[in-house]
Scaffold this motif. Structure first.
Motif, short mmCIF file in Angstrom:
data_model
loop_
_atom_site.label_atom_id
_atom_site.label_comp_id
_atom_site.label_asym_id
_atom_site.label_seq_id
_atom_site.Cartn_x
_atom_site.Cartn_y
_atom_site.Cartn_z
N GLN A 716 -26.47 97.37 34.68
CA GLN A 716 -27.13 98.67 34.75
C GLN A 716 -26.55 99.53 35.86
N TRP A 717 -26.30 98.93 37.00
CA TRP A 717 -25.76 99.68 38.14
C TRP A 717 -24.43 100.32 37.78
N VAL A 718 -23.54 99.56 37.15
CA VAL A 718 -22.23 100.08 36.77
C VAL A 718 -22.38 101.19 35.75
N LYS A 719 -23.28 101.03 34.76
CA LYS A 719 -23.47 102.04 33.73
C LYS A 719 -23.93 103.37 34.34
N VAL A 720 -24.90 103.31 35.23
CA VAL A 720 -25.40 104.54 35.86
C VAL A 720 -24.32 105.15 36.75
N GLU A 729 -8.99 103.84 36.36
CA GLU A 729 -7.86 103.67 37.26
C GLU A 729 -7.20 105.03 37.52
N GLY A 730 -6.47 105.11 38.61
CA GLY A 730 -5.77 106.35 38.90
C GLY A 730 -6.66 107.34 39.62
N PRO A 731 -6.15 108.51 39.90
CA PRO A 731 -6.94 109.53 40.63
C PRO A 731 -8.14 109.96 39.83
N ALA A 732 -9.25 110.20 40.54
CA ALA A 732 -10.49 110.60 39.88
C ALA A 732 -10.95 111.95 40.40
N ASP A 733 -10.00 112.80 40.73
CA ASP A 733 -10.36 114.13 41.26
C ASP A 733 -11.06 114.95 40.19
N CYS A 734 -12.02 115.75 40.63
CA CYS A 734 -12.74 116.64 39.72
C CYS A 734 -12.36 118.07 40.06
N SER A 735 -12.16 118.89 39.06
CA SER A 735 -11.89 120.30 39.28
C SER A 735 -13.19 121.07 39.26
N GLN A 798 -23.73 105.71 50.97
CA GLN A 798 -24.18 104.44 51.55
C GLN A 798 -24.30 103.36 50.49
N ALA A 799 -24.89 103.69 49.34
CA ALA A 799 -25.10 102.72 48.28
C ALA A 799 -23.76 102.18 47.76
N ALA A 800 -22.79 103.07 47.55
CA ALA A 800 -21.49 102.62 47.04
C ALA A 800 -20.82 101.66 48.02
N LEU A 801 -20.90 101.96 49.30
CA LEU A 801 -20.27 101.10 50.29
C LEU A 801 -21.03 99.78 50.46
N ARG A 802 -22.34 99.82 50.28
CA ARG A 802 -23.11 98.57 50.36
C ARG A 802 -22.77 97.64 49.20
N VAL A 803 -22.64 98.21 48.02
CA VAL A 803 -22.27 97.39 46.86
C VAL A 803 -20.87 96.83 47.05
N HIS A 804 -19.96 97.66 47.57
CA HIS A 804 -18.59 97.19 47.81
C HIS A 804 -18.57 96.07 48.84
N LYS A 805 -19.38 96.22 49.89
CA LYS A 805 -19.40 95.22 50.95
C LYS A 805 -20.18 93.98 50.56
N GLY A 806 -21.15 94.15 49.66
CA GLY A 806 -22.02 93.04 49.30
C GLY A 806 -21.50 92.23 48.13
N GLY A 807 -22.20 92.30 47.01
CA GLY A 807 -21.89 91.37 45.93
C GLY A 807 -20.80 91.81 44.98
N PRO A 809 -17.42 93.79 45.39
CA PRO A 809 -16.35 94.57 46.02
C PRO A 809 -15.46 95.23 44.98
N ASP A 810 -15.22 96.54 45.16
CA ASP A 810 -14.41 97.29 44.20
C ASP A 810 -13.80 98.47 44.93
N PRO A 811 -12.48 98.57 45.00
CA PRO A 811 -11.86 99.68 45.73
C PRO A 811 -12.23 101.04 45.16
N ARG A 812 -12.66 101.11 43.90
CA ARG A 812 -13.04 102.39 43.32
C ARG A 812 -14.33 102.92 43.93
N LEU A 813 -15.18 102.01 44.42
CA LEU A 813 -16.38 102.44 45.12
C LEU A 813 -16.02 103.11 46.43
#
Length: 905
Positions: A716-720, A729-735, A798-807, A809-813
């Protein structure tokens, strides 16, 4: 028997009088310490409303505020006062063209007969620039037109505009094109004893920024708050004879060259002497003018100075009163500047204090304050190109918070007595029923001392998290006040704001307490505040948790719902969630997320404070129950929504998800916390409780020690999160043309997708509104239907970094967190205009200023940055309250996250 009772009563009374006398003596021995506690606007607030129908904006408007004394506070232009707002000092100015002296900031009122087309709105140009935590040094700047201030035009133009039109600001009037006074106000406290110990020097420097010689009248003003003619205050002064009331008295110097001095006597304060400099006082001028802070006399000095003929001038007291101003006439050539000085001393000056000594004190305290902030911001790398500009923005954010301290007084029982004394006994809109226990008379961190000169508990939480960097003791005290018996209800509800104390602000205080604890490491603070947070958590479970109308089947046995309410994000839904139609019920996804997050932060504090195993198990049980009971995730949409239950004509209740792509559905992302596994399950009883209650704890596949507890499961977390930031993958810049949540300046509160796909609910429609509110819901001040709000952006980072640091880890976060930080910071720092990217910082265009030409020419530097309530979702232009609305100081946290964590790693 009766004599015994009388003797006992007499003895108790004598003991109380002796105690009061001792306390008064001790108080008089301590010097009066002034701070920025004077409000920018006391008028048009509930505390000053004696109307029968609760129309506070109309009852005490801008013009009436010049005539009648206040009930519960004071206001002034860039002023100061003591911690009880009894003795006040502020500046007045007159350009010779206005109908009255400029003593306070002007703006438009809200309410039923609103003057502003988007609620309350200040119409001035002023900037908080520097402030130390001890207030030993403070600096602010005010821009005053050389020509007449456009009061009437601002009223008339905004009256023509509807809620769908932009606001007409002072920058739109063109009044500054004809020239202006750039007025810098500085305060310096003599803290080393060299100049009298505790003295405060007030210096005003005015620069003529026009093409011709101009004249400015400067009126440094000292006055006492009127506490002697109203039952609203139980001050000892109300019980004394006239001769013992607060009084300002002229002190005759030894010779004519001695600066004019006024003795300020108050029964609750030590004596203060106000010494006014002789500079620019005309020999045949009025010198010091006295009046009384009473009805029809309060503005007598202004009427005296601006009277067209001598016979039109009011008669003023000669040498004493409760308000006084010295009059200084500055006639300056174009580009010239001059200063006026006032010294507030706790002891009489035996001789004049030279201006040179004053300048040395101001320079010394200014340097000391700048050195303090250089140390606080030493984490900013020199290699980062706009670091100097960003350092200035961070310093302004801290200083703005410190300038926004205010004395706030509200005591409902006394307020109601005051209404009765005024002959008003009928019911009114802002009845404080249920909050009679409130006893607010404290220095509080305000969201904005003009547009929101009252506290809101979740604003306080975000403000405290930033204040902890520079004034940790004040930050901790603010949180403890909000949770004290003088504020929080006996059942555990934290007050909302003075318009409705029963409105539920989001329970952010647990998050804030944990942030302050992380910053300070104060275990005693964690132990003190923990039981109060637990009481507040219990209130949410007891009063906001409800049963569903559609819960007949067994699948609902574990379901948990939280009923609708205000919850801060004013118009985030198509309808007012506090006033749902009778045939409907709404269960809020964001309420669920706030309560779960509160439990997570309380669990962290409980563990840090050394609470027992049973205490930790209490939180584990509730977190597990809330995990199992969450029903707001929509599998088909991959998003979280509010739940609407509606009763049809057949009497049957039917359930649907309110399919709005808004921050409501993103809030469950923030209900996440990373733990060290040994801290969470290091004790056998706690580990057993995790297994028994079924709490979902995610651990990384490797042997790492970090783990994750989240409201949403990993799928669910990933879907939201993919609706917020596609995990590609790759750059995720928004115009600028992006149709989702993430825009060029941060995460929008409603997806831009709704620009073409509006949602209608109960005959009300929601679509994408990136700027000011297009609806009058909650007064129309704030808009959550598309703008960028820094508080919510920071929680998502904060939430993205907590998920990355916790259970998980994902460089995209990390990439998401970095992009949000950079985009938010670009609102303030701007982008270089030069092709080589080396354009000077002072030439940068800052998106927050929008199209106001003054900020593209005269006021380009970072020192003129404003801290708005929220920002346009597409352009980054500042909207809403403009002066350090508390949570916008979180810009510091974005800079810290970017440079202390993301860039460093």
């Amino acid at each position: 028997m009766k004599r015994q009772y009388q003797a006992k009563a007499t003895k108790q009374k004598q003991q109380q009088q002796n105690l009061e006398a001792t306390e008064a003596k001790q108080l008089r021995q301590a010097p009066v310490e002034f701070g920025p506690y004077l409000s920018d606007r006391q008028w048009a607030t509930i505390r000053e409303d004696l109307s029968a129908d609760g129309s506070c904006w109309e009852f005490c408007d801008f013009h009436r505020s010049h005539r009648d004394p206040y009930l519960a506070g004071e206001d002034g232009l860039l002023g100061i006062c003591d911690s009880g707002c009894r003795l006040c000092f502020a500046w007045g100015f007159w350009n010779g063209k206005d109908a009255f002296v400029k003593e306070k900031l002007f703006g438009l009122t809200g309410g039923v007969r609103a003057q502003g087309n988007h609620g309350e709105d200040v119409k001035e140009a002023y900037f908080y620039q520097l402030n130390s935590p001890s207030h030993d040094y403070m600096r602010a700047k005010y821009i005053y037109p050389v020509e007449a201030f456009p009061y009437d035009r601002l009223l008339a133009e905004n009256a023509k505009r509807s809620v769908r039109d932009d606001e007409f600001e002072i920058y739109d009037t063109g009044v500054f094109d004809k020239g202006y006074w750039e007025i810098c106000v500085e305060y310096a406290r003599d803290d080393d004893g060299s100049g009298g110990g505790g003295d405060t020097v007030c210096v005003m420097t005015a620069k003529n920024c026009s093409d011709s010689e101009s004249t400015l009248h400067a009126l440094p003003t000292v006055w006492f708050r009127n506490t002697w003619n109203t039952v609203y205050s139980d001050s000892a002064a109300t019980k004394r004879a006239d001769k013992d009331q607060p009084r300002l008295t002229r002190v005759t110097g030894a010779n004519k060259s001695f600066p004019p001095t006024v003795e300020c006597r108050h029964p609750e304060l030590p004596t203060v002497f106000a010494q006014f400099s002789n500079e620019f006082m005309a020999a045949d001028g009025p010198g010091i003018l006295f009046t009384r802070n009473e009805t029809e006399e309060k503005n007598a000095i202004s009427r005296y100075l601006t009277a067209a003929r001598a016979q039109d001038r009011p008669r003023l007291p000669r040498d004493a009163g409760s308000k006084c101003s010295s009059v200084h006439q500055l006639t300056l050539a174009p580009g010239a500047a001059a200063s006026v000085c006032v010294r507030l001393s706790n002891r009489p000056q035996s001789r004049p204090v030279p201006l040179l000594v004053t300048n040395e004190l101001v320079a010394r305290q200014r340097a000391k304050t700048e050195a303090f902030y250089a140390k606080v911001l030493d984490w900013l790398p020199e290699s980062y190109h706009p670091s100097s500009d960003l350092a200035e923005i961070c310093r302004l954010a801290y200083s703005g918070l410190l300038w926004s301290k205010q004395y706030y007084e509200y005591r409902p029982t006394r307020y109601l007595k005051c209404r009765e004394a005024a002959g008003i006994r009928n019911a009114f809109r802002w009845n404080p029923h249920g909050w009679e226990h409130l006893d607010n008379a404290d220095i509080l961190s305000m969201p904005d001392k003009w547009e929101f000169p009252w506290y809101a508990s979740w604003d306080t939480g975000f403000q405290a998290a930033v204040l902890a960097d520079v004034d940790p003791d004040f930050a901790k005290a603010q949180l403890e006040l909000m949770l004290s018996d003088r504020y929080m209800s006996p059942e555990g509800q934290v007050p909302g704001c003075e318009f409705n104390y029963s409105d539920e602000n989001p329970p952010v205080l647990a998050w804030s307490a944990y942030e302050v604890f992380k910053s300070t490491g104060d275990l005693d603070f964690a132990r003190r505040i923990y039981p109060r947070l637990k009481l507040n958590f219990a209130w949410w479970l007891r009063h906001r948790r409800v049963a569903s109308q559609c819960s007949a089947d067994d699948s609902e046995s574990d379901a948990v719902y939280f009923k609708s309410g205000f919850l801060g994000m004013d118009n985030i839904c198509a309808i007012d969630r506090s006033r749902v139609p009778d045939n409907c019920r709404i269960y809020q996804a964001d309420a669920y997320a706030w309560v779960f997050a509160t439990g997570l932060h309380c669990l962290r504090l409980a563990a840090a404070a050394g609470q027992s195993d049973s205490e930790l198990c209490y939180w584990l049980d509730w977190l597990a129950r809330l995990q199992r009971g969450f029903r707001h995730f929509d599998d088909a949409e991959g998003f979280c929504f509010d739940i609407l239950e509606e009763r049809g004509a057949d009497g049957v209740w039917r359930r649907t998800h309110v399919r709005i792509l808004s921050m409501v559905g993103l809030m469950p992302l923030t209900a996440v916390m990373d733990f060290d596994w040994s801290d969470l399950a290091g004790r056998e009883a706690v580990a057993d409780a995790i297994d028994r209650c079924g709490l979902r704890v995610e651990r990384p596949g490797n042997s790492g020690s970090r783990c994750l507890v989240s409201l949403l499961n990993s799928r669910q977390w990933v879907k939201v999160f993919e609706r917020l930031f596609p995990l590609r993958e790759g750059p995720a810049d928004c115009s600028d043309a992006d149709e989702g949540f993430l825009g060029p300046y941060g995460v929008r509160m409603v997806s831009r997708w709704h620009r073409k796909h509006p949602v209608t609910l109960a005959q009300s429609t929601l679509n994408y509104e990136p700027g000011e509110s297009r609806t009058g819901m909650y007064g129309g001040n704030s808009n959550w239907r598309g703008p960028v709000w820094l508080c919510m952006n920071y929680l998502l980072v904060q939430a993205a970094l907590r998920v990355h640091k916790g259970g998980r880890p994902d460089p995209r976060l990390r990439r998401f967190a970095r992009q949000v930080c950079e985009r938010v910071l670009s609102i303030f720092v701007g982008k270089h205009d030069g092709v080589d990217g080396q354009t000077a910082a002072t030439n940068r265009r800052r998106p927050l200023h929008g199209e106001a030409k003054e900020f593209a020419s005269q006021w380009r530097g970072a020192e003129f940055a404003l801290f708005y309530e929220y920002f346009h979702g597409d352009t980054g232009r500042g909207c809403g309250a403009s002066h350090q609305t508390g949570w916008t100081a979180l810009v510091v946290k974005f800079a810290q996250t970017l440079h202390k964590r993301l860039v460093a790693e």
